[in-house]
Design a protein around this motif. Structure first.
Motif, PDB file in Angstrom:
ATOM      1  N   MET A  61      -1.347  62.734 -51.066  1.00  0.00           N
ATOM      2  CA  MET A  61      -1.575  62.412 -52.540  1.00  0.00           C
ATOM      3  C   MET A  61      -2.588  63.402 -53.157  1.00  0.00           C
ATOM      4  O   MET A  61      -2.303  63.829 -54.351  1.00  0.00           O
ATOM      5  N   GLU A  84      -2.251  66.679 -52.520  1.00  0.00           N
ATOM      6  CA  GLU A  84      -1.189  67.725 -53.091  1.00  0.00           C
ATOM      7  C   GLU A  84      -0.130  67.349 -54.148  1.00  0.00           C
ATOM      8  O   GLU A  84      -0.354  67.923 -55.266  1.00  0.00           O
ATOM      9  N   LEU A  85      -0.013  66.086 -54.433  1.00  0.00           N
ATOM     10  CA  LEU A  85       0.722  65.657 -55.624  1.00  0.00           C
ATOM     11  C   LEU A  85      -0.254  65.517 -56.964  1.00  0.00           C
ATOM     12  O   LEU A  85       0.227  66.033 -58.016  1.00  0.00           O
ATOM     13  N   LYS A  86      -1.297  65.195 -56.738  1.00  0.00           N
ATOM     14  CA  LYS A  86      -2.397  65.457 -57.985  1.00  0.00           C
ATOM     15  C   LYS A  86      -2.603  66.606 -58.153  1.00  0.00           C
ATOM     16  O   LYS A  86      -2.674  67.075 -59.535  1.00  0.00           O
ATOM     17  N   LYS A 142       7.710  75.816 -56.475  1.00  0.00           N
ATOM     18  CA  LYS A 142       6.894  75.232 -57.393  1.00  0.00           C
ATOM     19  C   LYS A 142       7.700  75.611 -58.870  1.00  0.00           C
ATOM     20  O   LYS A 142       7.461  74.671 -59.682  1.00  0.00           O
ATOM     21  N   ASP A 145       9.878  70.394 -58.501  1.00  0.00           N
ATOM     22  CA  ASP A 145       8.869  69.876 -58.065  1.00  0.00           C
ATOM     23  C   ASP A 145       9.117  69.172 -56.673  1.00  0.00           C
ATOM     24  O   ASP A 145       8.134  69.053 -55.716  1.00  0.00           O
ATOM     25  N   VAL A 177       7.451  69.560 -52.899  1.00  0.00           N
ATOM     26  CA  VAL A 177       6.661  68.741 -52.105  1.00  0.00           C
ATOM     27  C   VAL A 177       7.389  68.407 -50.872  1.00  0.00           C
ATOM     28  O   VAL A 177       6.678  68.291 -49.943  1.00  0.00           O
ATOM     29  N   SER A 193       5.181  69.178 -47.548  1.00  0.00           N
ATOM     30  CA  SER A 193       5.032  68.247 -46.499  1.00  0.00           C
ATOM     31  C   SER A 193       5.157  68.655 -45.114  1.00  0.00           C
ATOM     32  O   SER A 193       4.670  68.199 -44.310  1.00  0.00           O
TER      33      SER A 193
END
Length: 150
Positions: free
Chosen positions: A141, A143-145, A117, A121, A125, A129
């Motif tokens: 989504m 997690e992305l937010k 992290k 990025d 991710v 995932s």
């Protein structure tokens, strides 16, 4: 030390130097027979750290397995092999320094995600995932937010 090229059992050390903050010794060697050069690393042997997998089976911590997962997550990204090695070193050092002999595999995944992290990025991710095994697009989504909001 056997030569990795011809398997002859005698080599001479050409150069030695400390690496990984003095935790390992890097030795440049030359085979007495075939004259080819190769590098070895020497480190203190410690009790293996055991990993408790999701199915409750146990296996010794394998640095190579961690590095392979990090390499897959960082494929085609601006993350150097040195960065990946540094993350693996940091995680391995955390496990050894905590003085515990067994860890759930989830701890290693969490440590890896924390470091990715900070670094990249997209790699984060990708790793998340696989590690978090998102069940559907909504959990992905979310997690992305969280990543965008932090």
């Amino acid at each position: 030390m056997n030569c990795p090229y011809c398997n002859y059992n005698d080599t001479k050390v050409l150069d030695s130097r400390p690496t990984s903050g003095g935790k390992k010794i890097r030795r440049r060697r030359e085979c007495i027979s075939c004259r080819k050069k190769f590098t070895t690393f020497e480190q203190v042997e410690t009790m293996p750290v055991m990993i408790i997998k999701k199915d409750n089976s146990r296996e010794a911590f394998k640095r190579e397995k961690l590095i392979n997962g990090l390499l897959r997550a960082c494929a085609s990204r601006p993350v150097s092999v040195n960065d990946i090695e540094r993350i693996a070193d940091l995680i391995e050092q955390k496990l050894v320094n905590d003085m515990e002999k067994e860890y759930p595999s989830s701890i290693i995944g969490e440590y890896a995600m924390q470091e990715l992290k900070k670094l990249d990025d997209v790699s984060y991710v990708r790793f998340a995932s696989v590690y978090k095994q998102f069940k559907d697009i909504n959990s992905f989504m979310e997690e992305l937010k969280q990543l965008i909001n932090n």
